[in-house]
Design a protein around this motif. Structure first.
Motif, PDB file in Angstrom:
ATOM      1  N   GLN A  90       2.241  -3.992  -8.119  1.00 34.50           N
ATOM      2  CA  GLN A  90       0.997  -4.198  -8.874  1.00 34.50           C
ATOM      3  C   GLN A  90       0.325  -2.869  -9.212  1.00 34.50           C
ATOM      4  N   LEU A  91       0.301  -1.956  -8.270  1.00 34.30           N
ATOM      5  CA  LEU A  91      -0.303  -0.645  -8.522  1.00 34.30           C
ATOM      6  C   LEU A  91       0.494   0.121  -9.578  1.00 34.30           C
ATOM      7  N   LYS A  92       1.816   0.016  -9.519  1.00 35.00           N
ATOM      8  CA  LYS A  92       2.655   0.685 -10.519  1.00 35.00           C
ATOM      9  C   LYS A  92       2.394   0.120 -11.905  1.00 35.00           C
ATOM     10  N   GLN A  93       2.349  -1.208 -12.013  1.00 33.89           N
ATOM     11  CA  GLN A  93       2.161  -1.852 -13.307  1.00 33.89           C
ATOM     12  C   GLN A  93       0.813  -1.514 -13.925  1.00 33.89           C
ATOM     13  N   SER A  94      -0.185  -1.302 -13.088  1.00 31.37           N
ATOM     14  CA  SER A  94      -1.512  -0.969 -13.607  1.00 31.37           C
ATOM     15  C   SER A  94      -1.735   0.543 -13.675  1.00 31.37           C
ATOM     16  N   ASN A  95      -0.672   1.317 -13.441  1.00 31.60           N
ATOM     17  CA  ASN A  95      -0.726   2.780 -13.493  1.00 31.60           C
ATOM     18  C   ASN A  95      -1.795   3.369 -12.582  1.00 31.60           C
ATOM     19  N   GLU A  96      -2.013   2.733 -11.447  1.00 30.09           N
ATOM     20  CA  GLU A  96      -2.971   3.243 -10.467  1.00 30.09           C
ATOM     21  C   GLU A  96      -2.226   4.116  -9.463  1.00 30.09           C
ATOM     22  N   THR A  97      -2.949   5.015  -8.848  1.00 26.57           N
ATOM     23  CA  THR A  97      -2.367   5.877  -7.828  1.00 26.57           C
ATOM     24  C   THR A  97      -2.000   5.031  -6.616  1.00 26.57           C
ATOM     25  N   ILE A  98      -0.813   5.235  -6.124  1.00 23.62           N
ATOM     26  CA  ILE A  98      -0.337   4.485  -4.964  1.00 23.62           C
ATOM     27  C   ILE A  98      -0.665   5.284  -3.714  1.00 23.62           C
ATOM     28  N   THR A  99      -1.582   4.757  -2.916  1.00 19.92           N
ATOM     29  CA  THR A  99      -1.982   5.391  -1.661  1.00 19.92           C
ATOM     30  C   THR A  99      -1.845   4.382  -0.533  1.00 19.92           C
ATOM     31  N   PHE A 100      -1.820   4.886   0.692  1.00 18.23           N
ATOM     32  CA  PHE A 100      -1.799   3.977   1.837  1.00 18.23           C
ATOM     33  C   PHE A 100      -3.006   3.053   1.789  1.00 18.23           C
ATOM     34  N   LYS A 101      -4.153   3.593   1.476  1.00 17.36           N
ATOM     35  CA  LYS A 101      -5.379   2.796   1.459  1.00 17.36           C
ATOM     36  C   LYS A 101      -5.302   1.686   0.419  1.00 17.36           C
ATOM     37  N   ALA A 102      -4.857   2.006  -0.785  1.00 26.50           N
ATOM     38  CA  ALA A 102      -4.784   1.015  -1.858  1.00 26.50           C
ATOM     39  C   ALA A 102      -3.750  -0.059  -1.536  1.00 26.50           C
ATOM     40  N   VAL A 103      -2.591   0.349  -1.041  1.00 29.36           N
ATOM     41  CA  VAL A 103      -1.542  -0.618  -0.707  1.00 29.36           C
ATOM     42  C   VAL A 103      -2.008  -1.522   0.426  1.00 29.36           C
ATOM     43  N   ALA A 104      -2.596  -0.953   1.454  1.00 26.93           N
ATOM     44  CA  ALA A 104      -3.062  -1.749   2.589  1.00 26.93           C
ATOM     45  C   ALA A 104      -4.094  -2.776   2.153  1.00 26.93           C
ATOM     46  N   LYS A 105      -5.015  -2.367   1.312  1.00 32.62           N
ATOM     47  CA  LYS A 105      -6.067  -3.280   0.846  1.00 32.62           C
ATOM     48  C   LYS A 105      -5.467  -4.428   0.041  1.00 32.62           C
ATOM     49  N   LEU A 106      -4.608  -4.109  -0.915  1.00 30.90           N
ATOM     50  CA  LEU A 106      -4.002  -5.152  -1.745  1.00 30.90           C
ATOM     51  C   LEU A 106      -3.080  -6.077  -0.948  1.00 30.90           C
ATOM     52  N   ALA A 107      -2.362  -5.521   0.002  1.00 27.78           N
ATOM     53  CA  ALA A 107      -1.393  -6.303   0.773  1.00 27.78           C
ATOM     54  C   ALA A 107      -2.032  -7.065   1.931  1.00 27.78           C
ATOM     55  N   GLY A 108      -3.249  -6.679   2.285  1.00 24.76           N
ATOM     56  CA  GLY A 108      -3.905  -7.331   3.410  1.00 24.76           C
ATOM     57  C   GLY A 108      -3.324  -6.927   4.756  1.00 24.76           C
ATOM     58  N   VAL A 109      -2.887  -5.672   4.835  1.00 25.86           N
ATOM     59  CA  VAL A 109      -2.356  -5.129   6.083  1.00 25.86           C
ATOM     60  C   VAL A 109      -3.134  -3.861   6.429  1.00 25.86           C
ATOM     61  N   SER A 110      -2.961  -3.384   7.637  1.00 28.39           N
ATOM     62  CA  SER A 110      -3.637  -2.152   8.037  1.00 28.39           C
ATOM     63  C   SER A 110      -2.830  -0.938   7.581  1.00 28.39           C
ATOM     64  N   ARG A 111      -3.516   0.179   7.468  1.00 31.17           N
ATOM     65  CA  ARG A 111      -2.800   1.415   7.153  1.00 31.17           C
ATOM     66  C   ARG A 111      -1.857   1.780   8.289  1.00 31.17           C
ATOM     67  N   GLN A 112      -2.248   1.465   9.519  1.00 31.48           N
ATOM     68  CA  GLN A 112      -1.374   1.744  10.655  1.00 31.48           C
ATOM     69  C   GLN A 112      -0.062   0.985  10.522  1.00 31.48           C
ATOM     70  N   TYR A 113      -0.123  -0.243  10.022  1.00 28.83           N
ATOM     71  CA  TYR A 113       1.111  -1.010   9.780  1.00 28.83           C
ATOM     72  C   TYR A 113       2.005  -0.259   8.798  1.00 28.83           C
ATOM     73  N   LEU A 114       1.415   0.267   7.742  1.00 27.58           N
ATOM     74  CA  LEU A 114       2.189   1.016   6.752  1.00 27.58           C
ATOM     75  C   LEU A 114       2.772   2.285   7.368  1.00 27.58           C
ATOM     76  N   TYR A 115       1.963   3.009   8.118  1.00 24.83           N
ATOM     77  CA  TYR A 115       2.450   4.242   8.749  1.00 24.83           C
ATOM     78  C   TYR A 115       3.625   3.936   9.679  1.00 24.83           C
ATOM     79  N   ASN A 116       3.537   2.836  10.400  1.00 25.13           N
ATOM     80  CA  ASN A 116       4.571   2.490  11.380  1.00 25.13           C
ATOM     81  C   ASN A 116       5.839   1.928  10.755  1.00 25.13           C
ATOM     82  N   ASN A 117       5.732   1.324   9.589  1.00 30.73           N
ATOM     83  CA  ASN A 117       6.862   0.581   9.035  1.00 30.73           C
ATOM     84  C   ASN A 117       7.440   1.116   7.730  1.00 30.73           C
ATOM     85  N   PHE A 118       6.751   2.023   7.081  1.00 30.87           N
ATOM     86  CA  PHE A 118       7.231   2.526   5.793  1.00 30.87           C
ATOM     87  C   PHE A 118       7.226   4.045   5.813  1.00 30.87           C
ATOM     88  N   LYS A 119       8.231   4.598   6.445  1.00 25.07           N
ATOM     89  CA  LYS A 119       8.324   6.053   6.572  1.00 25.07           C
ATOM     90  C   LYS A 119       9.302   6.606   5.558  1.00 25.07           C
TER      91      LYS A 119
END
Length: 75
Positions: free
Chosen positions: A30-59
């Motif tokens: 979704q962020l790519k399609q809308s040409n928005e900057t992809i950040t941990f914060k933006a992804v976490a908010k849209l996905a409904g997960v914590s940033r810590q989840y992203l840090y731990n699982n998407f390295k």
């Protein structure tokens, strides 16, 4: 706890994990399609997960890519 109960718990955990991973992938798309900057914060908010989840699982590559686009305001 019986083996059947443990199997049920494992299956529920795996399903939650899969749902979270799919939500993260959809958020990135979704962020790519809308040409928005992809950040941990933006992804976490849209996905409904914590940033810590992203840090731990998407390295690796995705981690480096997201980290490079984060700003002080995102942290």
């Amino acid at each position: 706890m019986s083996e059947d109960n443990l199997d049920g718990l494992r299956q529920a955990r795996d399903e939650r994990s899969l749902q979270k991973r799919r939500a993260v992938e959809q958020a990135v798309d979704q962020l790519k399609q809308s040409n928005e900057t992809i950040t941990f914060k933006a992804v976490a908010k849209l996905a409904g997960v914590s940033r810590q989840y992203l840090y731990n699982n998407f390295k690796a590559v995705s981690y480096t890519h997201l980290r490079a686009h984060e700003t002080e305001a995102d942290l």
